[in-house]
Design a protein around this motif. Structure first.
Motif, PDB file in Angstrom:
ATOM      1  N   GLU A 103       1.174   9.301  -7.778  1.00 42.99           N
ATOM      2  CA  GLU A 103       0.076   8.785  -7.692  1.00 42.99           C
ATOM      3  C   GLU A 103       0.227   7.217  -7.352  1.00 42.99           C
ATOM      4  O   GLU A 103      -0.401   6.359  -6.559  1.00 42.99           O
ATOM      5  CB  GLU A 103      -0.985   8.837  -8.935  1.00 42.99           C
ATOM      6  CG  GLU A 103      -1.257  10.168  -9.224  1.00 42.99           C
ATOM      7  CD  GLU A 103      -1.905  10.798  -7.886  1.00 42.99           C
ATOM      8  OE1 GLU A 103      -3.098  10.147  -7.369  1.00 42.99           O
ATOM      9  OE2 GLU A 103      -1.699  11.816  -7.506  1.00 42.99           O
ATOM     10  N   ASP A 104       1.248   6.297  -8.333  1.00 43.28           N
ATOM     11  CA  ASP A 104       1.265   4.982  -8.174  1.00 43.28           C
ATOM     12  C   ASP A 104       2.930   4.505  -8.430  1.00 43.28           C
ATOM     13  O   ASP A 104       2.927   4.842  -9.547  1.00 43.28           O
ATOM     14  CB  ASP A 104       0.021   4.409  -9.255  1.00 43.28           C
ATOM     15  CG  ASP A 104       0.130   3.046  -8.943  1.00 43.28           C
ATOM     16  OD1 ASP A 104       0.670   2.480  -8.279  1.00 43.28           O
ATOM     17  OD2 ASP A 104      -0.818   2.463  -9.616  1.00 43.28           O
ATOM     18  N   TRP A 105       3.390   3.885  -7.648  1.00 42.89           N
ATOM     19  CA  TRP A 105       4.498   3.592  -7.852  1.00 42.89           C
ATOM     20  C   TRP A 105       4.617   1.850  -8.077  1.00 42.89           C
ATOM     21  O   TRP A 105       5.681   1.308  -7.959  1.00 42.89           O
ATOM     22  CB  TRP A 105       5.643   3.685  -6.543  1.00 42.89           C
ATOM     23  CG  TRP A 105       5.862   5.162  -6.534  1.00 42.89           C
ATOM     24  CD1 TRP A 105       5.434   6.176  -7.445  1.00 42.89           C
ATOM     25  CD2 TRP A 105       7.004   5.850  -5.748  1.00 42.89           C
ATOM     26  NE1 TRP A 105       6.177   7.490  -7.055  1.00 42.89           N
ATOM     27  CE2 TRP A 105       7.127   7.079  -6.112  1.00 42.89           C
ATOM     28  CE3 TRP A 105       7.730   5.263  -4.670  1.00 42.89           C
ATOM     29  CZ2 TRP A 105       7.984   7.900  -5.349  1.00 42.89           C
ATOM     30  CZ3 TRP A 105       8.544   6.173  -4.135  1.00 42.89           C
ATOM     31  CH2 TRP A 105       8.599   7.387  -4.611  1.00 42.89           C
ATOM     32  N   THR A 106       3.499   1.319  -8.055  1.00 45.18           N
ATOM     33  CA  THR A 106       3.362  -0.080  -8.164  1.00 45.18           C
ATOM     34  C   THR A 106       4.046  -0.601  -9.247  1.00 45.18           C
ATOM     35  O   THR A 106       3.752  -0.478 -10.576  1.00 45.18           O
ATOM     36  CB  THR A 106       1.859  -0.734  -7.926  1.00 45.18           C
ATOM     37  OG1 THR A 106       1.410  -0.207  -6.849  1.00 45.18           O
ATOM     38  CG2 THR A 106       1.915  -2.260  -8.094  1.00 45.18           C
ATOM     39  N   ARG A 121       5.099   9.661  -1.375  1.00 41.46           N
ATOM     40  CA  ARG A 121       5.459   9.675  -2.391  1.00 41.46           C
ATOM     41  C   ARG A 121       5.868  10.651  -3.417  1.00 41.46           C
ATOM     42  O   ARG A 121       6.813  10.958  -4.036  1.00 41.46           O
ATOM     43  CB  ARG A 121       4.765   8.522  -3.279  1.00 41.46           C
ATOM     44  CG  ARG A 121       4.515   7.418  -2.903  1.00 41.46           C
ATOM     45  CD  ARG A 121       3.475   6.527  -3.750  1.00 41.46           C
ATOM     46  NE  ARG A 121       2.403   7.027  -4.077  1.00 41.46           N
ATOM     47  CZ  ARG A 121       1.312   6.741  -3.051  1.00 41.46           C
ATOM     48  NH1 ARG A 121       1.357   6.035  -2.116  1.00 41.46           N
ATOM     49  NH2 ARG A 121       0.098   7.348  -3.513  1.00 41.46           N
ATOM     50  N   ASP A 146       0.771   2.680  -3.606  1.00 45.72           N
ATOM     51  CA  ASP A 146      -0.285   3.319  -4.334  1.00 45.72           C
ATOM     52  C   ASP A 146      -1.282   3.928  -3.258  1.00 45.72           C
ATOM     53  O   ASP A 146      -2.265   4.627  -3.668  1.00 45.72           O
ATOM     54  CB  ASP A 146      -1.033   2.433  -5.083  1.00 45.72           C
ATOM     55  CG  ASP A 146      -1.534   1.008  -4.612  1.00 45.72           C
ATOM     56  OD1 ASP A 146      -1.329   1.120  -2.973  1.00 45.72           O
ATOM     57  OD2 ASP A 146      -1.815   0.477  -5.013  1.00 45.72           O
ATOM     58  N   SER A 147      -1.249   3.762  -1.875  1.00 45.01           N
ATOM     59  CA  SER A 147      -2.191   4.284  -1.144  1.00 45.01           C
ATOM     60  C   SER A 147      -2.417   5.792  -0.901  1.00 45.01           C
ATOM     61  O   SER A 147      -1.285   6.470  -1.069  1.00 45.01           O
ATOM     62  CB  SER A 147      -2.159   3.694   0.175  1.00 45.01           C
ATOM     63  OG  SER A 147      -1.235   3.873   0.936  1.00 45.01           O
ATOM     64  N   ASP A 154      -9.734   1.672  -8.825  1.00 46.73           N
ATOM     65  CA  ASP A 154      -9.123   0.413  -9.060  1.00 46.73           C
ATOM     66  C   ASP A 154      -9.417  -0.159 -10.338  1.00 46.73           C
ATOM     67  O   ASP A 154      -8.634  -0.182 -11.279  1.00 46.73           O
ATOM     68  CB  ASP A 154      -9.107  -0.487  -7.883  1.00 46.73           C
ATOM     69  CG  ASP A 154      -8.608   0.112  -6.542  1.00 46.73           C
ATOM     70  OD1 ASP A 154      -7.580   0.801  -6.634  1.00 46.73           O
ATOM     71  OD2 ASP A 154      -9.146   0.069  -5.865  1.00 46.73           O
ATOM     72  N   SER A 214       0.530   9.037   0.101  1.00 46.46           N
ATOM     73  CA  SER A 214       0.740   9.883  -1.135  1.00 46.46           C
ATOM     74  C   SER A 214       1.616  11.073  -0.976  1.00 46.46           C
ATOM     75  O   SER A 214       2.374  11.428  -2.015  1.00 46.46           O
ATOM     76  CB  SER A 214      -0.835  10.509  -1.581  1.00 46.46           C
ATOM     77  OG  SER A 214      -1.470  11.189  -0.500  1.00 46.46           O
ATOM     78  N   PRO A 219      -4.962  -3.370  -6.851  1.00 45.56           N
ATOM     79  CA  PRO A 219      -4.091  -3.782  -5.523  1.00 45.56           C
ATOM     80  C   PRO A 219      -4.823  -4.975  -5.030  1.00 45.56           C
ATOM     81  O   PRO A 219      -6.047  -5.565  -5.182  1.00 45.56           O
ATOM     82  CB  PRO A 219      -4.512  -2.487  -4.661  1.00 45.56           C
ATOM     83  CG  PRO A 219      -4.839  -1.583  -5.485  1.00 45.56           C
ATOM     84  CD  PRO A 219      -5.774  -1.855  -6.481  1.00 45.56           C
ATOM     85  N   SER A 231       0.765  -1.079  -0.030  1.00 41.37           N
ATOM     86  CA  SER A 231      -0.072  -0.107  -0.014  1.00 41.37           C
ATOM     87  C   SER A 231       0.688   1.293   0.100  1.00 41.37           C
ATOM     88  O   SER A 231       0.403   2.295  -0.323  1.00 41.37           O
ATOM     89  CB  SER A 231      -0.957  -0.138   1.111  1.00 41.37           C
ATOM     90  OG  SER A 231      -0.133  -0.246   2.379  1.00 41.37           O
TER      91      SER A 231
END
Length: 859
Positions: free
Chosen positions: A538-541, A448, A440-441, A756, A445, A743, A437
Motif C-alpha cells: 500500500e505505501d512505501w513512503t 509494489r 504510494d500511488s 490521506d 500499486s 503526500p 508517487s
C-alpha cells in the motif's frame, strides 16, 4: 575516533564524502597530493598537500574550475589547515586541526559560507555557449552543431591552456581545431560531422572568453570536464530547449551584461544533481560487487541517459573492477550528442587510471526495445510524463510495457522501472530516481505488490527528498530506489529522508551509517533501516521514525484519527469545470436575473489564512436532493444566460462525459446531493493545501468543488467544538502532521483527500478539559471574524491537546515549509513592531533592522 589527516581517504570516511584525484591518469598532476572531496551541494572541496606557499596561489583556480566552492591546503609542518573560497582568493583562513571534530566543524562552516559571486565556471561556460548559439544561425548551424562545437571548444581551450595547440586563439577556426585535436587523438569528430557551412566558424573569440583571467586565475578546462561535466552538460542541454538569444555584435564579451534568457525551457532534459547521481552509482556498483565478489568486469546501462551524468559517475565508482562497459540510450538527438562526448571523456580518464572502460551511446526508445542485453547495473532517472500529458501512442506503449502491472493512468516512470526490474539477471542491481508517487500511488500499486511478493528481489534502499527545490521545475517530489536480483533474506531496507535543503547532509550520513545501525539523524534528515517485512504494497513512503513513534504511541493510547471523528466527504465533480464554474463578475455582467443567479452556489475553491476567498460560482440545479430542472425547455427558460453562453455551445462535449451515467447532459457528474444541502456546520478544505487551508462554513453557504467537507460524526451541531477544531487544524503542529503523513504535490502543498488526511491522529476535543476547548474555540472564533490566524498563541494549546510539551513536539516533528516561513515572519513582524515603537512615519518604520530582515525573507 582515530584518523590520519594526512590521508584523503580518511577525510572521506570521516565526513561521508568521496575522495577523487584532482587529476586523472591522463594528465600529470602538479607536485604534491591533490583530491576533490565530493558529495554535497555546498560542502564539496579540494584538498591539497604540498608546498603551502605555492599551493595557495593555485588552489582557488582549481576549486573554481572543478565547480566546488572551497579549497583546503594541509600544512603538515604545523598540523593546520588553510582554506580559501574561490571568489575571494586573498582571504585565507587558518584552522587548527587537532581532532576529527575540527574537520567536521570546518565542513559544516563551508556549507554556510557560500560564494557571493555568481560567476561559477559552469555559468561562465554556459554564457559562452549562449554566445555560440546566438551566432550559429548565421552559419546555418543547428542544435547538434552547437553541442559539438561546445565539445570541441572545451578540448581546444584545454589545448591552448597547456600549450599543445599550434594555432593561436585569434586564428583558430572550427576545421583547424578539429584537425589538430584529431591528430592528437583527443577528438573523434571530423569536420564532416558538422553542417557543411561551419568549417570557418571562429573558435578564437569563444576560447578567449572561456580562458579570460578573472580575480587572478584562469579556467582549467581539464578540471571543468573532469569534475563538472555532469552539471555543465545538463545545463547546456536545458539551454538547448530555449530559443537562442539574439545579439547584435559578433560575440559576447564577458565584461558585458550576460545575455537575457529568451523563451522558457521545456525541460525535456532530465536534470539529475551530480552528487545524487554519484551516490546512486556508488551504491549500485558497491551492491553489485557485494553480490559478485569475484567479478572483474561490469556492464552498466542507463536506458534514458539524458546528458550521461549517471554513466560519468559510474566511470569514477569502479573501485576494484578492472573493465567496464558504459551503455546509454536516449531518444533525443541532443541527449545522445551530449552524452556521447561527456561519457567518452569520463571513460578515457578512467582508462588512463588503470581501468579498461568502453562507452557506447545510442539513440533509441528503451521502452520499445526488444532487449536491454542483460546489464549488471541499471542506473537511471526515467522520464516522467503523467497519463494526461501523454500522446495516444505513448499511452499504448506504457500500457503494453507494463502488461499485467498496468493500473489506470500509469506514468512513464512506472513503465521504465517495471521494465528495468524484468531485465535484471541474478546478481544485477537497479538504482533509479522516481517520482514520490511510485511509493504510494494507486497507479504503482501492482508494481509494489509484485516487488513485495517476488522473493528473488531485494529492496535494498528507499529514499525520499521532501520539497521541490532540488530539481528545477519539479512537479513531484523525488524518490529513489535500490533493488537487486538476489534471493531475499530477512534483511533490512535502508531508508533515507531529507527535508528541502538537507539532501547533501542525508547523503553524507548514508555513507557514514554503520551496518545494523537503526537510526542516524540530524537537522532535516533521517537515515535508518527497517525490515523488508514492514513494507506493504500500500505505501512505501519512508517517514521519520521519531515522528512515527509518537504517532504510534498516540494511536495505541486511543487517540482517534481524523476519519474516526469526522465524515470527510469529497466535493462536487462537475465533469467540466470550464463550463460549470463561472466567476462572480461574469455572472453579474452577463445580465443573469436574480432567479438565474439563485441556481449558482458560491464555491470554496480558494482558502487562505482560514478564510474562504471565493469569486467563483458553480451551476447547481438541485433542490432537496433532486434535479430542479428536468427539461431542456425549462432549462433555457430558467437560466437563459447560462444556457446561451455555456451549455448550448458545449452540449456535444457534455454529452460525451462517461461520468454522466445516463443523467441529463446539463447535470454535474457528481452533485453530492446526499450531503451538500445538509444544514450542520462543517470545515472546508481544498484538495491540496497547507497551513491556513481550513475554513469554517456554519450556514451551508458554500459548495465544495474538488475539495472536501468535514462534518463531526457526533456533536454534529456543536459549533463551538467545530471552531476549536478550526483553530487546531490551522496550526503549525497540524501542518507538521500533514507533512509526516500526507503526500506533497507541486508548490509544496499536501494532498488532503480523505484517504490521506484520514490517517492523521487528532485529539477528541469533546473529552478534553473544558478550559482548553474554550480557548481553542475562542481562537477559531477570531479566525471566522477575520482577525487572522494566531499560530504562535494557539501552538501551546494544540500541544496540550496532543499531550506533548511545546519543545517535545518541535523536536519530534519537522515543521512544515509554509509554517516555518510563517513562523519566521511572525517573529520578525513582532520584532519590527517592538523596534519601531509607536512611530507611524514610513521612514522610521522602514529604517529599523527587522524591516530589512522581513524584506530579505521574501526576496
Amino acid at each position: 575516533m582515530a584518523w590520519d589527516p594526512r590521508r584523503p581517504d580518511e577525510w572521506a570516511k570521516l565526513l561521508g564524502l568521496v575522495s577523487v584525484p584532482l587529476y586523472g591518469g591522463d594528465r600529470p598532476p602538479p607536485p604534491g597530493q591533490h583530491v576533490v572531496l565530493l558529495d554535497g551541494v555546498r560542502s564539496s572541496l579540494t584538498l591539497s598537500y604540498g608546498d603551502v606557499s605555492q599551493l595557495l596561489r593555485l588552489v582557488p583556480r582549481w576549486a573554481w574550475s572543478s565547480n566546488v566552492n572551497h579549497a583546503v591546503v594541509f600544512d603538515e609542518a604545523r598540523t593546520r589547515l588553510l582554506s580559501v573560497r574561490w571568489d575571494d582568493p586573498n582571504k585565507i583562513e587558518e584552522h587548527e586541526l587537532t581532532e576529527p571534530a575540527d574537520a567536521e566543524e570546518l565542513v559544516a562552516r563551508f556549507a554556510v559560507d557560500q560564494p557571493k559571486s555568481l560567476d561559477s565556471s559552469v555559468k561562465r561556460t554556459i554564457d559562452v555557449f549562449r554566445s555560440l548559439r546566438s551566432n550559429l544561425a548565421s552559419y546555418d548551424g543547428n542544435a547538434i552543431d552547437a553541442i559539438r562545437i561546445l565539445n570541441v571548444l572545451l578540448l581546444w581551450a584545454d589545448a591552448l591552456s597547456t600549450g599543445t595547440a599550434a594555432v593561436g586563439t585569434s586564428q583558430a577556426s572550427l576545421s583547424a581545431a578539429i584537425a589538430q585535436l584529431g591528430h592528437q587523438g583527443a577528438l573523434s569528430y571530423s569536420i564532416s560531422d558538422f553542417s557543411p557551412t561551419l568549417g570557418d566558424f571562429p573558435l578564437g573569440d569563444l576560447a578567449d572568453q572561456l580562458l579570460q583571467e578573472r580575480a587572478g586565475y584562469q579556467l582549467d578546462p581539464y578540471l571543468l570536464i573532469r569534475h563538472a561535466s555532469g552539471t555543465l552538460f545538463q545545463e547546456a542541454h536545458i539551454e538547448l530547449e530555449r530559443p537562442p538569444p539574439m545579439q547584435r555584435k559578433l560575440f559576447l564579451s564577458l565584461d558585458d551584461r550576460a545575455l537575457p534568457l529568451s523563451g522558457v525551457s521545456r525541460r525535456d532534459a532530465r536534470y539529475t544533481p551530480t552528487f545524487l547521481a554519484r551516490f546512486l552509482a556508488d551504491a549500485a556498483i558497491n551492491k553489485f560487487r557485494e553480490l559478485n565478489p569475484i567479478a572483474m568486469a561490469i556492464d552498466v546501462l542507463d536506458p534514458a541517459c539524458g546528458s550521461g551524468v549517471f554513466l560519468i559517475e559510474a566511470a569514477r565508482s569502479l573501485g576494484t573492477i578492472k573493465s567496464a562497459k558504459l551503455r546509454g540510450v536516449d531518444n533525443s538527438d541532443a541527449s545522445t550528442a551530449i552524452a556521447d562526448f561527456a561519457v567518452r571523456q569520463a571513460a578515457r580518464s578512467a582508462s588512463a587510471s588503470g581501468h579498461l572502460v568502453e562507452a557506447t551511446i545510442l539513440k533509441g526508445d528503451s521502452l520499445v526495445s526488444e532487449s536491454w542485453s542483460s546489464p549488471d547495473v541499471v542506473l537511471m532517472n526515467p522520464p516522467f510524463l503523467s497519463w494526461r500529458t501523454m500522446t495516444s501512442e505513448l499511452k499504448q506503449t506504457v500500457r503494453k510495457s507494463l502488461g499485467r502491472l498496468y493500473v489506470g493512468q500509469s506514468d512513464t516512470a512506472i513503465a521504465f522501472i517495471a521494465r528495468a526490474l524484468r531485465e535484471l539477471k541474478p546478481g544485477a542491481v537497479l538504482a533509479t530516481l522516481a517520482p514520490a508517487s511510485v511509493l504510494d500511488s494507486r497507479a504503482a500499486s501492482k508494481l509494489r505488490k509484485w516487488l513485495a511478493a517476488d522473493a528473488s528481489l531485494s529492496i535494498d534502499m528507499i529514499g525520499l527528498f521532501r520539497g521541490f527545490k532540488l530539481f528545477a521545475d519539479a512537479a513531484v517530489e523525488p524518490a529513489f530506489l535500490l533493488i537487486s536480483r538476489t534471493p531475499r533474506r530477512p534483511n533490512a531496507t535502508r531508508f533515507i529522508i531529507a527535508e528541502s535543503g538537507a539532501e547533501d547532509r542525508a547523503v553524507r550520513a548514508a555513507r557514514l551509517i554503520a551496518s545494523g545501525t537503526e537510526l542516524l539523524s540530524g537537522k532535516g534528515y533521517e537515515v535508518g533501516v527497517r525490515l523488508n517485512g514492514s513494507l506493504s504494497s500500500e505505501d512505501w513512503t519512508p517517514r521519520p521514525l521519531r515522528g512515527m513513534r509518537v504517532v504510534a504511541q498516540w494511536l495505541s493510547s486511543g487517540m482517534p484519527r481524523v476519519t474516526d471523528l469526522f465524515d470527510v466527504r469529497l466535493g462536487i465533480r462537475t465533469g467540466n469545470n470550464a463550463v460549470f464554474l463561472v466567476s462572480g463578475d461574469d455572472l453579474r455582467a452577463g445580465g443573469a436575473s436574480l432567479e438565474e443567479r439563485n441556481l449558482f452556489r458560491s464555491v470554496a475553491n480558494d482558502i487562505r489564512h482560514g478564510q474562504v476567498r471565493s469569486n467563483a460560482f458553480v451551476f447547481y440545479p438541485y433542490r432537496q436532493g433532486k434535479l430542479s430542472i428536468t427539461t431542456e425547455a425549462g432549462l433555457e427558460k430558467t437560466v437563459p444566460w447560462f444556457f446561451a453562453t455555456r451549455l448550448r455551445p458545449n452540449r456535444e462535449t457534455l454529452e460525451k462525459r462517461r461520468s454522466l451515467r445516463d443523467r441529463h447532459w446539463w447535470e454535474l457528474s457528481e452533485p453530492r446531493t446526499t450531503w451538500l444541502e445538509a444544514s450542520e456546520p462543517r470545515l472546508l478544505t481544498p484538495a491540496f493545501g497547507f497551513f491556513g487551508s481550513f475554513a469554517y462554513d456554519g450556514s451551508n453557504e458554500y459548495a465544495v468543488v474538488q475539495g472536501s467537507a468535514w462534518s463531526l460524526r457526533s456533536h454534529a451541531r456543536d459549533s463551538g467544538l467545530l471552531l476549536a477544531y478550526l483553530a487546531l487544524v490551522n496550526s503549525y503542529q497540524f501542518e507538521s502532521l500533514l507533512q509526516l503523513l500526507c503526500p506533497r504535490v507541486s508548490g509544496g502543498q499536501y494532498q488532503i483527500y480523505r484517504a490521506d488526511v484520514g490517517r492523521v491522529p487528532i485529539p477528541d476535543l469533546s473529552h478534553c478539559e473544558p478550559g482548553l476547548r474554550q480557548e481553542l474555540a475562542d481562537a477559531g472564533q477570531k479566525i471566522i471574524r477575520g482577525n487572522g490566524l494566531d499560530p504562535i498563541g494557539v501552538g501551546p494549546l494544540v500541544c496540550r491537546a496532543y499531550h506533548l510539551a511545546d519543545d517535545a513536539f518541535e523536536s519530534q516533528f519537522a515543521k512544515g515549509d509554509v509554517g516555518t516561513t510563517q513562523h519566521v515572519f511572525d517573529q520578525l513582524a513582532a520584532e519590527w513592531r517592538r523596534q519601531r515603537g509607536h512611530s507611524s512615519k514610513v521612514q522610521s518604520m522602514t529604517s529599523v533592522p527587522a524591516y530589512r530582515n522581513i524584506i530579505d525573507l521574501y526576496w
